[in-house]
Design an enzyme around this catalytic site. Structure first.
Site, PDB file in Angstrom:
ATOM      1  N   LYS A  87       1.215  -1.316   2.068  1.00  0.00           N
ATOM      2  CA  LYS A  87       0.651  -2.032   0.913  1.00  0.00           C
ATOM      3  C   LYS A  87       1.649  -3.070   0.456  1.00  0.00           C
ATOM      4  O   LYS A  87       2.827  -2.769   0.284  1.00  0.00           O
ATOM      5  CB  LYS A  87       0.341  -1.014  -0.180  1.00  0.00           C
ATOM      6  CG  LYS A  87       0.156  -1.544  -1.572  1.00  0.00           C
ATOM      7  CD  LYS A  87      -0.340  -0.453  -2.512  1.00  0.00           C
ATOM      8  CE  LYS A  87       0.400  -0.471  -3.824  1.00  0.00           C
ATOM      9  NZ  LYS A  87      -0.057   0.599  -4.745  1.00  0.00           N
ATOM     10  N   ASP A 143      -1.810  -5.231  -3.357  1.00  0.00           N
ATOM     11  CA  ASP A 143      -1.945  -4.782  -4.744  1.00  0.00           C
ATOM     12  C   ASP A 143      -1.488  -5.917  -5.653  1.00  0.00           C
ATOM     13  O   ASP A 143      -0.338  -6.348  -5.589  1.00  0.00           O
ATOM     14  CB  ASP A 143      -1.073  -3.534  -4.968  1.00  0.00           C
ATOM     15  CG  ASP A 143      -1.238  -2.922  -6.353  1.00  0.00           C
ATOM     16  OD1 ASP A 143      -1.989  -3.486  -7.180  1.00  0.00           O
ATOM     17  OD2 ASP A 143      -0.615  -1.871  -6.596  1.00  0.00           O
ATOM     18  N   ASP A 176      -6.888   0.630  -9.809  1.00  0.00           N
ATOM     19  CA  ASP A 176      -5.745   1.432 -10.244  1.00  0.00           C
ATOM     20  C   ASP A 176      -5.745   1.396 -11.780  1.00  0.00           C
ATOM     21  O   ASP A 176      -6.322   2.279 -12.443  1.00  0.00           O
ATOM     22  CB  ASP A 176      -4.460   0.836  -9.613  1.00  0.00           C
ATOM     23  CG  ASP A 176      -3.149   1.449 -10.096  1.00  0.00           C
ATOM     24  OD1 ASP A 176      -3.153   2.231 -11.050  1.00  0.00           O
ATOM     25  OD2 ASP A 176      -2.076   1.122  -9.532  1.00  0.00           O
ATOM     26  N   LYS A 196      -3.653   8.072 -10.142  1.00  0.00           N
ATOM     27  CA  LYS A 196      -2.288   8.441 -10.539  1.00  0.00           C
ATOM     28  C   LYS A 196      -2.459   9.411 -11.696  1.00  0.00           C
ATOM     29  O   LYS A 196      -3.006   9.032 -12.745  1.00  0.00           O
ATOM     30  CB  LYS A 196      -1.517   7.216 -11.025  1.00  0.00           C
ATOM     31  CG  LYS A 196      -1.248   6.172  -9.963  1.00  0.00           C
ATOM     32  CD  LYS A 196      -0.511   4.985 -10.561  1.00  0.00           C
ATOM     33  CE  LYS A 196      -0.259   3.935  -9.479  1.00  0.00           C
ATOM     34  NZ  LYS A 196       0.287   2.695 -10.051  1.00  0.00           N
ATOM     35  N   SER A 227       4.500   1.239  -0.410  1.00  0.00           N
ATOM     36  CA  SER A 227       4.188   0.110  -1.278  1.00  0.00           C
ATOM     37  C   SER A 227       5.423  -0.780  -1.300  1.00  0.00           C
ATOM     38  O   SER A 227       6.490  -0.357  -1.752  1.00  0.00           O
ATOM     39  CB  SER A 227       3.870   0.639  -2.676  1.00  0.00           C
ATOM     40  OG  SER A 227       3.767  -0.417  -3.595  1.00  0.00           O
ATOM     41  N   GLU A 244      -6.086  -4.000  -4.171  1.00  0.00           N
ATOM     42  CA  GLU A 244      -5.941  -3.124  -5.338  1.00  0.00           C
ATOM     43  C   GLU A 244      -5.779  -3.955  -6.606  1.00  0.00           C
ATOM     44  O   GLU A 244      -4.959  -4.867  -6.659  1.00  0.00           O
ATOM     45  CB  GLU A 244      -4.707  -2.221  -5.105  1.00  0.00           C
ATOM     46  CG  GLU A 244      -4.478  -1.167  -6.153  1.00  0.00           C
ATOM     47  CD  GLU A 244      -3.294  -0.262  -5.778  1.00  0.00           C
ATOM     48  OE1 GLU A 244      -2.944  -0.176  -4.573  1.00  0.00           O
ATOM     49  OE2 GLU A 244      -2.718   0.352  -6.694  1.00  0.00           O
ATOM     50  N   GLY A 293       1.437   5.948  -6.752  1.00  0.00           N
ATOM     51  CA  GLY A 293       2.773   6.398  -7.146  1.00  0.00           C
ATOM     52  C   GLY A 293       3.315   5.549  -8.269  1.00  0.00           C
ATOM     53  O   GLY A 293       2.873   4.415  -8.485  1.00  0.00           O
ATOM     54  N   LYS A 310       2.694  -5.966  -2.361  1.00  0.00           N
ATOM     55  CA  LYS A 310       2.459  -6.483  -3.701  1.00  0.00           C
ATOM     56  C   LYS A 310       2.238  -7.987  -3.602  1.00  0.00           C
ATOM     57  O   LYS A 310       2.992  -8.686  -2.891  1.00  0.00           O
ATOM     58  CB  LYS A 310       3.666  -6.184  -4.595  1.00  0.00           C
ATOM     59  CG  LYS A 310       3.864  -4.699  -4.857  1.00  0.00           C
ATOM     60  CD  LYS A 310       2.761  -4.146  -5.750  1.00  0.00           C
ATOM     61  CE  LYS A 310       3.041  -2.711  -6.157  1.00  0.00           C
ATOM     62  NZ  LYS A 310       2.001  -2.193  -7.077  1.00  0.00           N
TER      63      LYS A 310
HETATM   64  O1  OSB Z   1       0.560  -0.472  -8.964  1.00  0.00           O
HETATM   65  O2  OSB Z   1       0.773   1.100  -7.635  1.00  0.00           O
HETATM   66  C1  OSB Z   1       1.262   0.388  -8.479  1.00  0.00           C
HETATM   67  C2  OSB Z   1       4.944   1.280  -9.003  1.00  0.00           C
HETATM   68  C3  OSB Z   1       5.076   1.057 -10.352  1.00  0.00           C
HETATM   69  C4  OSB Z   1       3.998   0.584 -11.057  1.00  0.00           C
HETATM   70  C5  OSB Z   1       2.780   0.336 -10.402  1.00  0.00           C
HETATM   71  C6  OSB Z   1       2.647   0.568  -9.058  1.00  0.00           C
HETATM   72  C7  OSB Z   1       3.750   1.013  -8.336  1.00  0.00           C
HETATM   73  C8  OSB Z   1       3.745   1.233  -6.908  1.00  0.00           C
HETATM   74  C9  OSB Z   1       4.794   2.192  -6.386  1.00  0.00           C
HETATM   75  O3  OSB Z   1       3.031   0.625  -6.136  1.00  0.00           O
HETATM   76  C10 OSB Z   1       4.307   3.140  -5.388  1.00  0.00           C
HETATM   77  C11 OSB Z   1       5.322   4.237  -5.145  1.00  0.00           C
HETATM   78  O4  OSB Z   1       5.589   5.038  -6.068  1.00  0.00           O
HETATM   79  O5  OSB Z   1       5.833   4.291  -4.032  1.00  0.00           O
HETATM   80 MG    MG Z   2      -1.361  -0.341  -8.100  1.00  0.00          MG
END
Ligand code: OSB
Ligand code: MG
Length: 377
Positions: free
Chosen positions: A163, A191, A241, A265, A137, A216, A293, A165
């Site tokens: 992925k 995401d 999510d 999660k 991510s 996402e 994560g 952001k």
């Molecule tokens: O939306 O998936 C998410 C980290 C903090 C809060 C939200 C998200 C995330 C990540 C991190 O995308 C993924 C990782 O732990 O590698």
């Molecule tokens: Mg997410």
């Protein structure tokens, strides 16, 4: 099982790079850790995944500490509990909300139960995989070119899914640059962390051109109905999510067709029992899940990797190896990824990694030990 002592610590770990998402950013990770001990002296660790600010979810490190101390730890300490399966309902009785604080306890019981039985956490929950596929991510970058370079480096490292952001205005050009750099065959996802509204449907539909495996959480967490309306307008599957908080919300998503993929999660949904329940209802509906994560330390990662060994975890999880996040993790061995993007599921008892207690001590900002019928001792 009877847990007679729980030590609650807050540690601070610096991320190697700041992580930026549409709703906020993080550079130093404050992490609550629980160390549980049962009446036979067996111990295990768990992690609470809240952030320090309420941008991803309402809970924070400080609200979780309050909930744990005042309402949740007293529920389980010194109490004979049939097994980890019984912890969720015990914690939910008379306490609304605080899923991440609850999950830290509930998952701790799963870890402790595995340890006490001498089986791996994956075996304890019926996991079937020996390795789990891993995605990365990548946070919001300064420019499309910078993002494309990061994405290319991740593919070169072996990650099986990339992925990105996104945020309104930091989307089409960024995704296009990455798709052009990586070519048409690379599994690519975005995401939004709830940053868009239904009024943005046209922009989101433009993303269809990039053949993403999912978008996402485009809309707000409570917007299941609007996600269903948006999904009708997109070819790209929506993955939820933030919206999936328990088994009922997953069932609602499935029946409303508010998305086609679920990110699980365990912290967000209150622990493993709900995670397994969501896995099961999605599997019955033919909907794939994957493990999200929360920038966990090596302790939280042990739980995520074990969870991702269940059969309907069909897409790569956000399960990067330790070195992606930290100069040094708090477990040994550190989590590693093979050149083709897989993380091994440990087969040794309990979490399958040792906690480096000296290192944890050196990172600890606060600690409190709780025992039955006591305030902190
Ligand atoms: O939306 O998936 C998410 C980290 C903090 C809060 C939200 C998200 C995330 C990540 C991190 O995308 C993924 C990782 O732990 O590698
Ligand atoms: Mg997410």
């Amino acid at each position: 099982m009877r847990v007679t002592q729980i030590k609650l610590r807050e540690i601070e770990l610096s991320l190697r790079e700041p992580f930026v998402i549409s709703s906020g950013w993080m550079d130093v990770r404050r992490i609550l850790l629980l160390e549980l001990e049962d009446e036979d002296g067996v111990t295990s660790w768990s992690e609470c995944v809240c952030g320090s600010r309420p941008n991803y979810s309402a809970e924070t490190v400080d609200t979780a500490r309050l909930a744990l101390r005042e309402w949740l730890l007293p529920r389980v300490l010194g109490v004979e509990i049939a097994g980890p399966e019984a912890v969720r309902d015990l914690l939910n009785d008379g306490v609304q909300g605080h899923p991440m604080a609850k999950a830290a306890i509930e998952m701790g019981f799963w870890g402790l139960s595995a340890q006490a039985q001498g089986v791996s956490l994956s075996q304890r929950i019926g996991g079937e995989r020996d390795t789990v596929a891993t995605g990365i991510s990548i946070g919001i970058q300064d420019s499309p070119a910078a993002l494309a370079a990061k994405a290319q480096a991740a593919v070169d490292e072996g990650y099986r899914k990339v992925k990105l952001k996104i945020s309104p205005g930091l989307d089409i050009d960024f995704v296009r640059a990455v798709r052009e750099a990586l070519g048409p065959d690379q599994d690519l996802a975005v995401d939004a962390n709830a940053a868009y509204t239904l009024a943005d449907a046209k922009t989101l539909a433009e993303l269809d051109a990039f053949d993403l495996i999912m978008i996402e959480q485009p809309l707000a967490a409570g917007d299941l109905y609007r996600h269903a309306r948006l999904q009708e307008q997109l070819n790209t599957p929506i993955c939820l999510d933030e919206s999936i908080i328990d088994i009922a919300s997953a069932e609602d998503m499935l029946s409303m067709e508010a998305g086609r993929i679920v990110n699980i999660k365990p912290g967000r949904v209150g622990g493993f029992l709900n995670s397994i329940g969501i896995h099961d209802v999605a599997q019955a509906a033919g909907v794939p899940v994957w493990c999200g994560g929360m920038l966990e330390s090596g302790i939280g990662r042990a739980y995520n990797v074990a969870l991702a060994s269940l059969p309907n975890f069909l897409l790569p999880g956000d399960l990067s190896p330790s070195a992606r996040y930290w100069a040094q993790d708090i477990v040994t061995p550190e989590w590693t990824m093979s050149e083709d993007g897989f993380v091994n599921v440990p087969r040794s008892p309990g979490l399958g990694v040792e906690v480096d207690v000296d290192r944890v001590e050196s990172l600890t900002l606060k600690s409190e030990t709780f025992a039955p019928d006591t305030a902190a001792v």
